[in-house]
Design an enzyme around this catalytic site. Structure first.
Site, mmCIF file in Angstrom:
data_model
loop_
_atom_site.group_PDB
_atom_site.id
_atom_site.type_symbol
_atom_site.label_atom_id
_atom_site.label_comp_id
_atom_site.label_asym_id
_atom_site.label_seq_id
_atom_site.Cartn_x
_atom_site.Cartn_y
_atom_site.Cartn_z
ATOM 1 N N GLY A 51 15.351 8.162 0.092
ATOM 2 C CA GLY A 51 15.457 9.617 0.100
ATOM 3 C C GLY A 51 14.757 10.188 1.316
ATOM 4 O O GLY A 51 13.965 11.120 1.220
ATOM 5 N N SER A 53 15.757 11.792 4.131
ATOM 6 C CA SER A 53 16.345 12.769 5.045
ATOM 7 C C SER A 53 16.014 14.219 4.740
ATOM 8 O O SER A 53 16.347 15.098 5.522
ATOM 9 C CB SER A 53 17.868 12.612 5.052
ATOM 10 O OG SER A 53 18.400 12.860 3.758
ATOM 11 N N GLY A 55 13.328 17.232 2.390
ATOM 12 C CA GLY A 55 12.202 17.555 1.523
ATOM 13 C C GLY A 55 11.009 16.660 1.714
ATOM 14 O O GLY A 55 10.597 16.339 2.832
ATOM 15 N N TYR A 56 10.436 16.218 0.581
ATOM 16 C CA TYR A 56 9.240 15.387 0.633
ATOM 17 C C TYR A 56 9.534 13.996 1.155
ATOM 18 O O TYR A 56 8.658 13.343 1.730
ATOM 19 C CB TYR A 56 8.611 15.322 -0.761
ATOM 20 C CG TYR A 56 7.902 16.596 -1.137
ATOM 21 C CD1 TYR A 56 6.656 16.899 -0.607
ATOM 22 C CD2 TYR A 56 8.492 17.521 -1.990
ATOM 23 C CE1 TYR A 56 6.012 18.078 -0.926
ATOM 24 C CE2 TYR A 56 7.850 18.700 -2.318
ATOM 25 C CZ TYR A 56 6.609 18.975 -1.790
ATOM 26 O OH TYR A 56 5.974 20.143 -2.093
ATOM 27 N N GLU A 78 24.119 11.205 3.368
ATOM 28 C CA GLU A 78 24.463 12.409 4.107
ATOM 29 C C GLU A 78 25.914 12.361 4.573
ATOM 30 O O GLU A 78 26.486 11.285 4.732
ATOM 31 C CB GLU A 78 23.526 12.582 5.304
ATOM 32 C CG GLU A 78 22.048 12.705 4.947
ATOM 33 C CD GLU A 78 21.708 13.972 4.175
ATOM 34 O OE1 GLU A 78 22.555 14.893 4.144
ATOM 35 O OE2 GLU A 78 20.605 14.043 3.598
ATOM 36 N N ASP A 113 24.663 5.074 -0.945
ATOM 37 C CA ASP A 113 24.224 5.313 -2.317
ATOM 38 C C ASP A 113 23.006 4.456 -2.644
ATOM 39 O O ASP A 113 23.119 3.243 -2.838
ATOM 40 C CB ASP A 113 25.374 4.998 -3.271
ATOM 41 C CG ASP A 113 25.017 5.242 -4.728
ATOM 42 O OD1 ASP A 113 23.925 5.778 -5.002
ATOM 43 O OD2 ASP A 113 25.847 4.893 -5.597
ATOM 44 N N TYR A 241 11.167 23.679 -15.997
ATOM 45 C CA TYR A 241 10.864 22.490 -15.198
ATOM 46 C C TYR A 241 10.132 21.431 -16.016
ATOM 47 O O TYR A 241 10.737 20.529 -16.563
ATOM 48 C CB TYR A 241 10.074 22.854 -13.935
ATOM 49 C CG TYR A 241 10.146 21.743 -12.912
ATOM 50 C CD1 TYR A 241 11.170 21.711 -11.973
ATOM 51 C CD2 TYR A 241 9.247 20.682 -12.934
ATOM 52 C CE1 TYR A 241 11.288 20.665 -11.073
ATOM 53 C CE2 TYR A 241 9.350 19.627 -12.045
ATOM 54 C CZ TYR A 241 10.371 19.620 -11.114
ATOM 55 O OH TYR A 241 10.487 18.570 -10.244
ATOM 56 N N VAL A 281 9.603 24.954 -0.338
ATOM 57 C CA VAL A 281 11.016 25.352 -0.312
ATOM 58 C C VAL A 281 11.829 24.132 0.100
ATOM 59 O O VAL A 281 11.695 23.625 1.207
ATOM 60 C CB VAL A 281 11.246 26.506 0.685
ATOM 61 C CG1 VAL A 281 12.727 26.895 0.712
ATOM 62 C CG2 VAL A 281 10.395 27.711 0.313
#
Length: 402
Positions: A51, A53, A55-56, A78, A113, A241, A281
């Site tokens: 993962g 690419s 955010g965190y 992507e 994937d 959440y 964000v």
């Protein structure tokens, strides 16, 4: 050549095109914000970021390269440029690869994937033949709408729903002209197997499958450490959440960490933790009712002291690599969210939340910052970029053989 002027087109918080130059500048700015390494390691640790690419996960990749001096592999999913531009993550990955190369860091990026066994095997072969056959770190940061189980072929879909009863909350929207509005929305509760499906996608099953796959092939180095990135958040958003379907998935992720921690300790003297990050964000978070309003109010309270993801992930790498002691809570989690959940901060945000209306929101929340942050997710509103100039959109995926 496929140069064009990128004109922002959006549906709410979702933009249809991304700006390659803006995405590249954003990545460069994140890299520059990372402090220099405390000390150069004897050898560059080999890391896998799943993962990588957005955010965190993007922050983990950049902080790992710039601070911890990692080399290794990033995995993401992507879309390439075509009729539309490539996704922002496509351009961010290309920029991250170029920065890594220019700083002498060997980082391979794979597009596909992460849930599939084929990707796990491709990564395993790279670790074995290109990175010395031993993996030191694995960061797991996956947010996805669905997952296909490689064993059964069943496809599961995650949902953002409360549990037990409908959830009514304030939320922030922007009208077509950019004017902010505070509205109330109601989300219906989870039904049937909604929770089980969400846990199957966003819980710890795939993380555990990655560890099992690599361990079975004897690719885990002595002291191997893995961290899955998580979030708890405020009581203001807990119903949708932490107490909702996503919260059930996060609880499963933490349970998986405890299982993996015990297993890795026996296997390679390693460990597994979850890292609870603070609010930001991201493309995932803007889809959750109430989160946009909450983050805008949080920024209104904290201003520039709000800790960006790359600073949080720098702290995580320092703890994982031993530059600082590993600081765990009573549940064995690294807590990078204490600045957000400080009681004084939460009280101030709650007070603003209770009085927030369309008429008062501009006084209570930093909406200029929030609106710009959303746009920057797509390479827009990045300082120093001339958005009136044509830009090349057909950017190739980084060459994994160089």
């Amino acid at each position: 050549m496929t140069e064009r002027v990128i004109t922002p087109r959006n549906r709410g918080f979702l933009f249809l095109d991304s700006h390659p130059a803006g995405c590249a500048r954003l990545v460069e700015d994140m890299w520059r914000a990372v402090p220099s390494p405390v000390a150069a390691p004897d050898r560059a640790p080999v890391a896998l970021v799943i993962g990588s690419s957005a955010g965190y996960g993007l922050a983990a990749t950049i902080a790992g390269l710039a601070r911890a001096g990692i080399r290794g592999i990033g995995v993401c999913f992507e879309k390439a440029p075509g009729r539309l531009t490539g996704t922002a993550g496509w351009y961010r990955t290309a920029a991250t690869a170029e920065l890594a190369r220019s700083h002498g860091r060997e980082m391979v990026f794979l597009n596909g994937d992460a849930f599939s066994d084929a990707m796990k095997e491709q990564v395993s072969e790279l670790i074995r033949h290109r990175f010395g056959g031993r993996l030191d770190y694995l960061i797991y940061s996956v947010a996805a709408p669905r997952r296909t189980d490689p064993d059964t072929g069943a496809t599961y879909a995650s949902v953002l729903k409360p549990v037990g009863e409908a959830y009514r909350t304030k939320t922030l929207v922007f009208a077509d002209g950019g004017a902010p509005e505070v509205k109330e929305v109601e989300t219906q509760p989870a039904e049937g197997d909604d929770m089980d499906q969400t846990v199957a996608v966003m819980g710890g099953s795939d993380w555990e499958r990655w560890i099992d796959h690599l361990a079975d092939r004897e690719l885990l180095a002595a002291g191997f450490t893995t961290a899955a990135l998580s979030y708890i958040g405020s009581s203001l958003t807990a119903a949708i959440y932490r107490k909702g379907t996503i919260g059930a998935a996060k609880a499963h992720l933490e349970q998986t960490a405890r299982i993996l921690d015990e297993r890795l300790a026996k296997l390679v003297g390693g460990r597994a933790v979850t890292s609870v990050n603070g609010a930001a964000v991201t493309q995932s978070s803007t889809a959750i009712p109430g989160i946009a309003l909450y983050v805008g109010l949080l920024r209104g309270v904290l201003g520039d002291t709000m800790m960006p993801p790359v600073a949080q992930l720098t702290e995580l790498w320092d703890q994982l690599t031993g530059a600082r002691p590993l600081d765990l809570d009573e549940d064995g989690r690294v807590r990078l969210d204490t600045w957000e959940l400080d009681p004084g901060v939460q009280a101030a945000v709650a007070e603003r939340w209770n009085t927030a209306t369309t008429d008062t929101i501009t006084e209570l929340a930093d909406l200029d910052w929030f609106h710009a942050e959303v746009r920057r997710l797509y390479g827009l509103a990045v300082p120093g970029i001339d958005y009136t100039a044509p830009v090349e959109t057909d950017v190739p995926w980084p060459d994994s053989t160089s």
